[in-house]
Design a protein around this motif. Structure first.
Motif, PDB file in Angstrom:
ATOM      1  N   PHE A 203       0.828  -1.205   0.000  1.00  0.00           N
ATOM      2  CA  PHE A 203       0.000   0.000   0.000  1.00  0.00           C
ATOM      3  C   PHE A 203       0.865   1.259   0.000  1.00  0.00           C
ATOM      4  CE2 PHE A 203      -2.786  -3.171   2.111  1.00  0.00           C
ATOM      5  CZ  PHE A 203      -3.740  -3.249   1.111  1.00  0.00           C
ATOM      6  N   VAL A 204       1.976   1.228   0.724  1.00  0.00           N
ATOM      7  CA  VAL A 204       2.893   2.369   0.753  1.00  0.00           C
ATOM      8  C   VAL A 204       3.400   2.654  -0.660  1.00  0.00           C
ATOM      9  CG1 VAL A 204       5.135   3.193   1.595  1.00  0.00           C
ATOM     10  CG2 VAL A 204       3.563   2.037   3.164  1.00  0.00           C
ATOM     11  N   GLU A 205       3.772   1.602  -1.381  1.00  0.00           N
ATOM     12  CA  GLU A 205       4.281   1.799  -2.742  1.00  0.00           C
ATOM     13  C   GLU A 205       3.205   2.413  -3.645  1.00  0.00           C
ATOM     14  OE1 GLU A 205       6.910  -0.417  -6.145  1.00  0.00           O
ATOM     15  OE2 GLU A 205       5.876  -1.670  -4.681  1.00  0.00           O
ATOM     16  N   ARG A 206       1.967   1.991  -3.492  1.00  0.00           N
ATOM     17  CA  ARG A 206       0.882   2.576  -4.297  1.00  0.00           C
ATOM     18  C   ARG A 206       0.740   4.076  -4.023  1.00  0.00           C
ATOM     19  NH1 ARG A 206      -4.074  -1.732  -3.664  1.00  0.00           N
ATOM     20  NH2 ARG A 206      -3.081  -3.469  -4.724  1.00  0.00           N
ATOM     21  N   VAL A 207       0.851   4.466  -2.759  1.00  0.00           N
ATOM     22  CA  VAL A 207       0.748   5.884  -2.403  1.00  0.00           C
ATOM     23  C   VAL A 207       1.935   6.654  -2.979  1.00  0.00           C
ATOM     24  CG1 VAL A 207       0.748   7.531  -0.488  1.00  0.00           C
ATOM     25  CG2 VAL A 207      -0.653   5.468  -0.346  1.00  0.00           C
ATOM     26  N   ILE A 208       3.138   6.082  -2.908  1.00  0.00           N
ATOM     27  CA  ILE A 208       4.318   6.740  -3.484  1.00  0.00           C
ATOM     28  C   ILE A 208       4.101   6.977  -4.978  1.00  0.00           C
ATOM     29  CG2 ILE A 208       6.779   6.542  -3.990  1.00  0.00           C
ATOM     30  CD1 ILE A 208       6.967   4.697  -1.503  1.00  0.00           C
ATOM     31  N   VAL A 209       3.634   5.973  -5.693  1.00  0.00           N
ATOM     32  CA  VAL A 209       3.382   6.095  -7.131  1.00  0.00           C
ATOM     33  C   VAL A 209       2.357   7.191  -7.386  1.00  0.00           C
ATOM     34  CG1 VAL A 209       2.404   4.920  -9.161  1.00  0.00           C
ATOM     35  CG2 VAL A 209       4.072   3.745  -7.707  1.00  0.00           C
ATOM     36  N   ASP A 210       1.290   7.238  -6.586  1.00  0.00           N
ATOM     37  CA  ASP A 210       0.272   8.278  -6.744  1.00  0.00           C
ATOM     38  C   ASP A 210       0.871   9.671  -6.567  1.00  0.00           C
ATOM     39  OD1 ASP A 210      -1.635   6.333  -7.148  1.00  0.00           O
ATOM     40  OD2 ASP A 210      -2.553   6.535  -5.161  1.00  0.00           O
ATOM     41  N   ILE A 211       1.711   9.843  -5.566  1.00  0.00           N
ATOM     42  CA  ILE A 211       2.332  11.152  -5.305  1.00  0.00           C
ATOM     43  C   ILE A 211       3.259  11.534  -6.446  1.00  0.00           C
ATOM     44  CG2 ILE A 211       3.932  12.400  -3.800  1.00  0.00           C
ATOM     45  CD1 ILE A 211       2.695  10.718  -1.460  1.00  0.00           C
ATOM     46  N   VAL A 212       4.117  10.611  -6.854  1.00  0.00           N
ATOM     47  CA  VAL A 212       5.064  10.870  -7.941  1.00  0.00           C
ATOM     48  C   VAL A 212       4.314  11.239  -9.219  1.00  0.00           C
ATOM     49  CG1 VAL A 212       6.757   9.713  -9.440  1.00  0.00           C
ATOM     50  CG2 VAL A 212       6.950   9.512  -6.955  1.00  0.00           C
ATOM     51  N   ASP A 213       3.248  10.520  -9.534  1.00  0.00           N
ATOM     52  CA  ASP A 213       2.445  10.835 -10.722  1.00  0.00           C
ATOM     53  C   ASP A 213       1.735  12.178 -10.576  1.00  0.00           C
ATOM     54  OD1 ASP A 213       3.249   8.491 -11.927  1.00  0.00           O
ATOM     55  OD2 ASP A 213       1.375   7.414 -11.523  1.00  0.00           O
ATOM     56  N   SER A 214       1.229  12.482  -9.385  1.00  0.00           N
ATOM     57  CA  SER A 214       0.496  13.727  -9.155  1.00  0.00           C
ATOM     58  C   SER A 214       1.369  14.960  -9.356  1.00  0.00           C
ATOM     59  CB  SER A 214      -0.090  13.764  -7.743  1.00  0.00           C
ATOM     60  OG  SER A 214      -1.110  12.819  -7.604  1.00  0.00           O
ATOM     61  N   ILE A 215       2.629  14.867  -8.994  1.00  0.00           N
ATOM     62  CA  ILE A 215       3.504  16.036  -9.142  1.00  0.00           C
ATOM     63  C   ILE A 215       4.215  16.056 -10.498  1.00  0.00           C
ATOM     64  CG2 ILE A 215       3.770  16.384  -6.664  1.00  0.00           C
ATOM     65  CD1 ILE A 215       6.534  15.092  -6.845  1.00  0.00           C
ATOM     66  N   GLY A 216       3.861  15.101 -11.363  1.00  0.00           N
ATOM     67  CA  GLY A 216       4.332  15.123 -12.738  1.00  0.00           C
ATOM     68  C   GLY A 216       5.754  14.628 -12.966  1.00  0.00           C
ATOM     69  N   VAL A 217       6.274  13.809 -12.069  1.00  0.00           N
ATOM     70  CA  VAL A 217       7.637  13.303 -12.247  1.00  0.00           C
ATOM     71  C   VAL A 217       7.679  11.784 -12.383  1.00  0.00           C
ATOM     72  CG1 VAL A 217       8.746  15.279 -11.142  1.00  0.00           C
ATOM     73  CG2 VAL A 217       8.094  13.295  -9.753  1.00  0.00           C
ATOM     74  N   GLY A 218       6.538  11.200 -12.746  1.00  0.00           N
ATOM     75  CA  GLY A 218       6.456   9.748 -12.860  1.00  0.00           C
ATOM     76  C   GLY A 218       7.466   9.151 -13.816  1.00  0.00           C
ATOM     77  N   GLY A 219       7.804   9.849 -14.887  1.00  0.00           N
ATOM     78  CA  GLY A 219       8.776   9.336 -15.840  1.00  0.00           C
ATOM     79  C   GLY A 219      10.217   9.620 -15.455  1.00  0.00           C
ATOM     80  N   LYS A 220      10.423  10.406 -14.406  1.00  0.00           N
ATOM     81  CA  LYS A 220      11.777  10.802 -14.014  1.00  0.00           C
ATOM     82  C   LYS A 220      12.260  10.120 -12.745  1.00  0.00           C
ATOM     83  CE  LYS A 220      11.003  15.330 -15.993  1.00  0.00           C
ATOM     84  NZ  LYS A 220      10.797  16.732 -15.713  1.00  0.00           N
ATOM     85  N   VAL A 221      11.351   9.552 -11.987  1.00  0.00           N
ATOM     86  CA  VAL A 221      11.696   8.946 -10.702  1.00  0.00           C
ATOM     87  C   VAL A 221      11.340   7.465 -10.741  1.00  0.00           C
ATOM     88  CG1 VAL A 221      11.189   8.944  -8.226  1.00  0.00           C
ATOM     89  CG2 VAL A 221      11.293  11.103  -9.461  1.00  0.00           C
ATOM     90  N   THR A 222      12.252   6.635 -10.291  1.00  0.00           N
ATOM     91  CA  THR A 222      11.951   5.217 -10.158  1.00  0.00           C
ATOM     92  C   THR A 222      11.922   4.860  -8.677  1.00  0.00           C
ATOM     93  OG1 THR A 222      14.283   4.614 -10.331  1.00  0.00           O
ATOM     94  CG2 THR A 222      12.997   4.574 -12.358  1.00  0.00           C
ATOM     95  N   ILE A 223      11.186   3.830  -8.360  1.00  0.00           N
ATOM     96  CA  ILE A 223      11.071   3.365  -6.980  1.00  0.00           C
ATOM     97  C   ILE A 223      11.738   2.000  -6.909  1.00  0.00           C
ATOM     98  CG2 ILE A 223       9.486   2.728  -5.133  1.00  0.00           C
ATOM     99  CD1 ILE A 223       7.397   4.512  -6.677  1.00  0.00           C
ATOM    100  N   ARG A 224      12.669   1.853  -6.008  1.00  0.00           N
ATOM    101  CA  ARG A 224      13.368   0.586  -5.831  1.00  0.00           C
ATOM    102  C   ARG A 224      13.186   0.115  -4.402  1.00  0.00           C
ATOM    103  NH1 ARG A 224      13.035   0.303 -10.508  1.00  0.00           N
ATOM    104  NH2 ARG A 224      14.656   0.719 -12.013  1.00  0.00           N
ATOM    105  N   GLU A 225      13.060  -1.182  -4.240  1.00  0.00           N
ATOM    106  CA  GLU A 225      12.893  -1.767  -2.906  1.00  0.00           C
ATOM    107  C   GLU A 225      14.236  -2.234  -2.365  1.00  0.00           C
ATOM    108  OE1 GLU A 225       9.991  -4.847  -3.086  1.00  0.00           O
ATOM    109  OE2 GLU A 225       8.526  -3.582  -4.067  1.00  0.00           O
ATOM    110  N   GLU A 226      14.471  -1.940  -1.105  1.00  0.00           N
ATOM    111  CA  GLU A 226      15.615  -2.423  -0.332  1.00  0.00           C
ATOM    112  C   GLU A 226      16.949  -2.268  -1.051  1.00  0.00           C
ATOM    113  OE1 GLU A 226      15.041  -6.087   1.687  1.00  0.00           O
ATOM    114  OE2 GLU A 226      13.058  -5.511   2.385  1.00  0.00           O
TER     115      GLU A 226
END
Length: 132
Positions: free
Chosen positions: A63-86
């Motif tokens: 659920f945390v990852e889904r919220v992070i993706v929502d925030i990143v997309d909302s501020i318009g940087v979805g194509g510039k930021v990647t999310i990596r685990e651990e």
């Protein structure tokens, strides 16, 4: 019946104890309302009335990852930021690291089981501090 586990608590050797200090964060006070992505966790909650459940920190982190993706997309940087685990950095391994396209880390997120213990335990606070 409780179907969840307690948050993982690092030892003093892993992360020294820290103390929580609550204060105002005003750096983003003029940001205004952000656009909401069409497919986001909040729409799922509205449509289904629930998000499902979790029983451990890995489940919470979905659920945390889904919220992070929502925030990143909302501020318009979805194509510039990647999310990596651990991703390990300087002997620390946060649950999530936000990484720019050029490979520079811009933030970390440590997910914990919800509850008072996760927000107040000195070694959990020390773990988050070490990841700053």
């Amino acid at each position: 019946t409780k179907f969840t586990s307690n948050p993982s608590i690092p030892t003093e050797e892993q992360h020294a104890a820290a103390r929580l200090q609550v204060s105002s964060f005003v750096a983003l006070s003029d940001l205004g309302e952000l656009p909401c992505p069409r497919d986001n966790i909040w729409n799922r909650l509205t449509e289904k009335g629930h998000l499902g459940g979790y029983s451990n920190e890995a489940g919470v982190n979905k659920f945390v990852e889904r919220v992070i993706v929502d925030i990143v997309d909302s501020i318009g940087v979805g194509g510039k930021v990647t999310i990596r685990e651990e991703v390990e950095i300087m002997s620390n391994r946060p649950d999530f690291m936000l990484i720019l396209v050029n490979g520079h880390p811009i933030g970390t997120i440590e997910g914990k089981q919800p509850g008072k213990l996760a927000m107040e335990h000195p070694n959990i606070l020390g773990e988050v501090y070490d990841q700053l």
